[in-house]
Design an enzyme around this catalytic site. Sequence first.
Site: not given
Ligand code: CIR
Length: 253
Positions: A64-65, A84, A129, A159, A246
């Site tokens: 998702e990110d 990432r 972020r 988030h 996510c």
């Molecule tokens: C992070 O910190 O980027 C990952 N460990 C977790 C990301 C979770 N993403 C989301 O909820 N959209």
Amino acid sequence: MIAITRDVSPAIDRCELTHLSRQPIDVERARAQHRAYEDALERLGCRVVRLDAAPELPDSVFVEDTAIVVSEVAIIMRPGAESRRAETASVAGALGRYRELRWIEEPGTIDGGDVIVCGRRVFVGRSSRTNEAGIAQLRNMLVPFGYRVHGVDLRGCLHLKSAATLVSTDMLLVNPAWIVRDQFADVELLAVAESETYGANVLQAGGGWIYPVSFPRTRDILERHGISPLVVEVDELAKAEGAVTCCSLLVAE
Ligand code: CIR
């Protein structure tokens, strides 16, 4: 509806962590939970397109990110965490089959987990972020298609989607402690049970919803509002600070 997912990386126990302390993650259990989540997506009518695991990218299951997808275009994010950024290339390769692509560029950063598309309104969380330059670039890309992009504040969580997710086109499930209510004018806000701080992340997909088994009180609240989600176990993925939205990117066909 297509749901793009990505298999759990064997390196997931080296994931980014912001609000949680590190606990050992059982990769096989995380994989089993992820498969069950994909099954739930299929039961809701989605066609799952699973990308291969990326052994060198610990957080890559959280697709998702890496992008946001609307009917006109897909915008590839520039994730806020440096570790990432390399996740986006293969997701862009998959999304390019379904949408024209745009890219958030330096100095902008956005994680897709900070973006809620609510009809023609797009809420973007100002988080650790996602920065103003990223929000401005997203606005410039979406305004020509008739969207309005609103930066919103959040506190205490990673988030925006940790604090608020869509249950319908005009209703959000929220943790009121982590958002500023006034910034969601004209949207109905349904609050999680007070004891279930992490309960605001529900995934609306296909013909229904997916929700973690760990928040029964909030599930009761959802049920009372006519929302009966499929329930999944995601506690192993939650140790990496992930939740249900996510782990997929939804693309309407
Ligand atoms: C992070 O910190 O980027 C990952 N460990 C977790 C990301 C979770 N993403 C989301 O909820 N959209």
